[in-house]
Design a protein around this motif. Structure first.
Motif, PDB file in Angstrom:
ATOM      1  N   GLU A 115       0.858  -1.186   0.000  1.00 58.92           N
ATOM      2  CA  GLU A 115       0.000   0.000   0.000  1.00 58.92           C
ATOM      3  C   GLU A 115       0.896   1.238   0.000  1.00 58.92           C
ATOM      4  OE1 GLU A 115      -3.274   0.047  -0.357  1.00 58.92           O
ATOM      5  OE2 GLU A 115      -3.313  -2.141  -0.401  1.00 58.92           O
ATOM      6  N   PRO A 116       0.385   2.362  -0.484  1.00 54.60           N
ATOM      7  CA  PRO A 116       1.195   3.583  -0.446  1.00 54.60           C
ATOM      8  C   PRO A 116       1.705   3.858   0.969  1.00 54.60           C
ATOM      9  CG  PRO A 116      -0.759   3.947  -1.778  1.00 54.60           C
ATOM     10  CD  PRO A 116      -0.928   2.604  -1.106  1.00 54.60           C
ATOM     11  N   GLY A 117       2.977   4.185   1.071  1.00 48.86           N
ATOM     12  CA  GLY A 117       3.616   4.437   2.359  1.00 48.86           C
ATOM     13  C   GLY A 117       4.364   3.240   2.906  1.00 48.86           C
ATOM     14  N   ASP A 118       4.110   2.045   2.367  1.00 48.02           N
ATOM     15  CA  ASP A 118       4.832   0.856   2.826  1.00 48.02           C
ATOM     16  C   ASP A 118       6.303   0.944   2.437  1.00 48.02           C
ATOM     17  OD1 ASP A 118       2.398  -0.099   3.719  1.00 48.02           O
ATOM     18  OD2 ASP A 118       2.358  -1.857   2.409  1.00 48.02           O
ATOM     19  N   VAL A 145      10.485   3.194  -0.345  1.00 42.71           N
ATOM     20  CA  VAL A 145       9.178   3.597   0.166  1.00 42.71           C
ATOM     21  C   VAL A 145       8.289   3.797  -1.053  1.00 42.71           C
ATOM     22  CG1 VAL A 145       7.881   5.303   1.482  1.00 42.71           C
ATOM     23  CG2 VAL A 145      10.216   4.726   2.170  1.00 42.71           C
ATOM     24  N   VAL A 146       7.267   2.980  -1.169  1.00 46.40           N
ATOM     25  CA  VAL A 146       6.364   3.081  -2.326  1.00 46.40           C
ATOM     26  C   VAL A 146       5.323   4.148  -2.010  1.00 46.40           C
ATOM     27  CG1 VAL A 146       6.800   0.780  -3.239  1.00 46.40           C
ATOM     28  CG2 VAL A 146       5.053   1.059  -1.505  1.00 46.40           C
ATOM     29  N   THR A 147       5.302   5.175  -2.840  1.00 43.06           N
ATOM     30  CA  THR A 147       4.468   6.335  -2.551  1.00 43.06           C
ATOM     31  C   THR A 147       3.235   6.414  -3.428  1.00 43.06           C
ATOM     32  OG1 THR A 147       5.843   7.614  -4.059  1.00 43.06           O
ATOM     33  CG2 THR A 147       6.408   7.697  -1.715  1.00 43.06           C
ATOM     34  N   ALA A 148       3.304   5.879  -4.624  1.00 39.64           N
ATOM     35  CA  ALA A 148       2.204   6.008  -5.574  1.00 39.64           C
ATOM     36  C   ALA A 148       1.630   4.642  -5.912  1.00 39.64           C
ATOM     37  CB  ALA A 148       2.696   6.678  -6.852  1.00 39.64           C
ATOM     38  N   PRO A 149       0.319   4.540  -6.086  1.00 38.37           N
ATOM     39  CA  PRO A 149      -0.277   3.278  -6.515  1.00 38.37           C
ATOM     40  C   PRO A 149       0.210   2.907  -7.918  1.00 38.37           C
ATOM     41  CG  PRO A 149      -1.969   4.843  -5.813  1.00 38.37           C
ATOM     42  CD  PRO A 149      -0.679   5.582  -5.872  1.00 38.37           C
ATOM     43  N   GLY A 150       0.311   1.614  -8.163  1.00 38.78           N
ATOM     44  CA  GLY A 150       0.703   1.139  -9.484  1.00 38.78           C
ATOM     45  C   GLY A 150       1.665  -0.024  -9.413  1.00 38.78           C
ATOM     46  N   ILE A 151       2.241  -0.327 -10.574  1.00 40.50           N
ATOM     47  CA  ILE A 151       3.195  -1.425 -10.731  1.00 40.50           C
ATOM     48  C   ILE A 151       4.617  -0.866 -10.713  1.00 40.50           C
ATOM     49  CG2 ILE A 151       4.084  -3.108 -12.424  1.00 40.50           C
ATOM     50  CD1 ILE A 151       1.523  -4.030 -11.032  1.00 40.50           C
ATOM     51  N   TYR A 152       5.489  -1.518  -9.931  1.00 42.62           N
ATOM     52  CA  TYR A 152       6.903  -1.170  -9.872  1.00 42.62           C
ATOM     53  C   TYR A 152       7.681  -2.386 -10.358  1.00 42.62           C
ATOM     54  CZ  TYR A 152       5.710   2.686  -6.617  1.00 42.62           C
ATOM     55  OH  TYR A 152       5.192   3.817  -6.032  1.00 42.62           O
ATOM     56  N   GLY A 153       8.370  -2.266 -11.492  1.00 44.83           N
ATOM     57  CA  GLY A 153       9.218  -3.338 -11.994  1.00 44.83           C
ATOM     58  C   GLY A 153      10.620  -3.171 -11.435  1.00 44.83           C
ATOM     59  N   ILE A 154      11.185  -4.264 -10.942  1.00 40.61           N
ATOM     60  CA  ILE A 154      12.481  -4.248 -10.265  1.00 40.61           C
ATOM     61  C   ILE A 154      13.410  -5.251 -10.931  1.00 40.61           C
ATOM     62  CG2 ILE A 154      13.629  -4.610  -8.035  1.00 40.61           C
ATOM     63  CD1 ILE A 154      11.508  -2.394  -7.912  1.00 40.61           C
ATOM     64  N   VAL A 200      14.329 -10.604 -11.467  1.00 41.60           N
ATOM     65  CA  VAL A 200      13.360  -9.512 -11.495  1.00 41.60           C
ATOM     66  C   VAL A 200      12.335  -9.705 -10.378  1.00 41.60           C
ATOM     67  CG1 VAL A 200      13.594  -9.038 -13.962  1.00 41.60           C
ATOM     68  CG2 VAL A 200      11.918 -10.732 -13.193  1.00 41.60           C
ATOM     69  N   ALA A 201      11.660  -8.620 -10.056  1.00 39.29           N
ATOM     70  CA  ALA A 201      10.588  -8.657  -9.062  1.00 39.29           C
ATOM     71  C   ALA A 201       9.523  -7.650  -9.469  1.00 39.29           C
ATOM     72  CB  ALA A 201      11.134  -8.332  -7.674  1.00 39.29           C
ATOM     73  N   LEU A 202       8.352  -7.812  -8.902  1.00 42.66           N
ATOM     74  CA  LEU A 202       7.233  -6.934  -9.204  1.00 42.66           C
ATOM     75  C   LEU A 202       6.555  -6.529  -7.904  1.00 42.66           C
ATOM     76  CD1 LEU A 202       5.676  -5.843 -11.720  1.00 42.66           C
ATOM     77  CD2 LEU A 202       4.101  -7.735 -11.387  1.00 42.66           C
ATOM     78  N   ILE A 203       6.293  -5.238  -7.773  1.00 45.10           N
ATOM     79  CA  ILE A 203       5.573  -4.721  -6.608  1.00 45.10           C
ATOM     80  C   ILE A 203       4.280  -4.110  -7.107  1.00 45.10           C
ATOM     81  CG2 ILE A 203       5.616  -3.103  -4.676  1.00 45.10           C
ATOM     82  CD1 ILE A 203       8.731  -3.247  -4.884  1.00 45.10           C
ATOM     83  N   GLN A 204       3.178  -4.542  -6.522  1.00 43.40           N
ATOM     84  CA  GLN A 204       1.878  -3.945  -6.810  1.00 43.40           C
ATOM     85  C   GLN A 204       1.497  -3.091  -5.610  1.00 43.40           C
ATOM     86  OE1 GLN A 204      -1.445  -6.622  -7.473  1.00 43.40           O
ATOM     87  NE2 GLN A 204      -2.921  -4.985  -7.139  1.00 43.40           N
ATOM     88  N   VAL A 205       1.293  -1.808  -5.861  1.00 42.60           N
ATOM     89  CA  VAL A 205       0.899  -0.893  -4.798  1.00 42.60           C
ATOM     90  C   VAL A 205      -0.550  -0.489  -5.036  1.00 42.60           C
ATOM     91  CG1 VAL A 205       1.377   1.298  -3.653  1.00 42.60           C
ATOM     92  CG2 VAL A 205       3.270  -0.094  -4.526  1.00 42.60           C
ATOM     93  N   GLY A 206      -1.399  -0.820  -4.085  1.00 44.69           N
ATOM     94  CA  GLY A 206      -2.815  -0.513  -4.204  1.00 44.69           C
ATOM     95  C   GLY A 206      -3.534  -1.492  -5.119  1.00 44.69           C
TER      96      GLY A 206
END
Length: 144
Positions: free
Chosen positions: A47-50, A88-97, A108-114
């Motif tokens: 979630e945002p802020g995590d 620190v994930v601030t915005a909702p969306g997909i973060y590709g790592i 690779v890794a994927l973070i889904q925020v929100g």
């Protein structure tokens, strides 16, 4: 007096929000459950802020954003080899790592925020090396 009470309440609510931020750990491994050169876990729902803590359990790994796989307005980032990195994930969306030294090996890794990430379809069409694409597709399957 009322002003001080309002200020104290605003401060308390602000601190309470920060206290609810979750922390996630992702290990950078030479070998894990999915094979060689992996982030474990490779998919994180946040979630945002995590805060996502990337931990170099084995040597020669870093963490870096994948071009065109970030929510709008999020700046690209890159950690240092063999150093922990806190995102620190601030915005909702997909973060590709990716791990830049082992990207072609599929690290690779994927973070889904929100929920319902707005940049999901754009992230899915980003060209990746073959092994990275296979692993990323498995992570995309976990997005809800």
């Amino acid at each position: 007096m009322k002003r001080k009470i309002c200020l104290a309440m605003m401060l308390a609510f602000g601190m309470a929000g920060a206290a609810f931020a979750a922390e996630h750990e992702v290990k950078m491994l030479n070998k894990g459950a999915a094979g060689a050169m992996v982030f474990e876990p490779s998919f994180v729902r946040a979630e945002p802020g995590d805060v996502i803590h990337f931990l170099p359990t084995d040597k020669s790994h870093d963490v870096q954003s994948i071009d065109a796989m970030l929510p709008e307005g999020v700046a690209p980032f890159k950690g240092e080899i063999n150093k922990p990195y806190d995102l620190v994930v601030t915005a909702p969306g997909i973060y590709g790592i990716k791990c830049s030294p082992h990207f072609s090996m599929g690290m690779v890794a994927l973070i889904q925020v929100g929920d319902a990430p707005a940049n999901l379809e754009a992230a899915k069409v980003v060209k990746l090396p073959k092994k990275a694409q296979q692993r990323m597709n498995a992570d995309f399957d976990q997005v809800k």
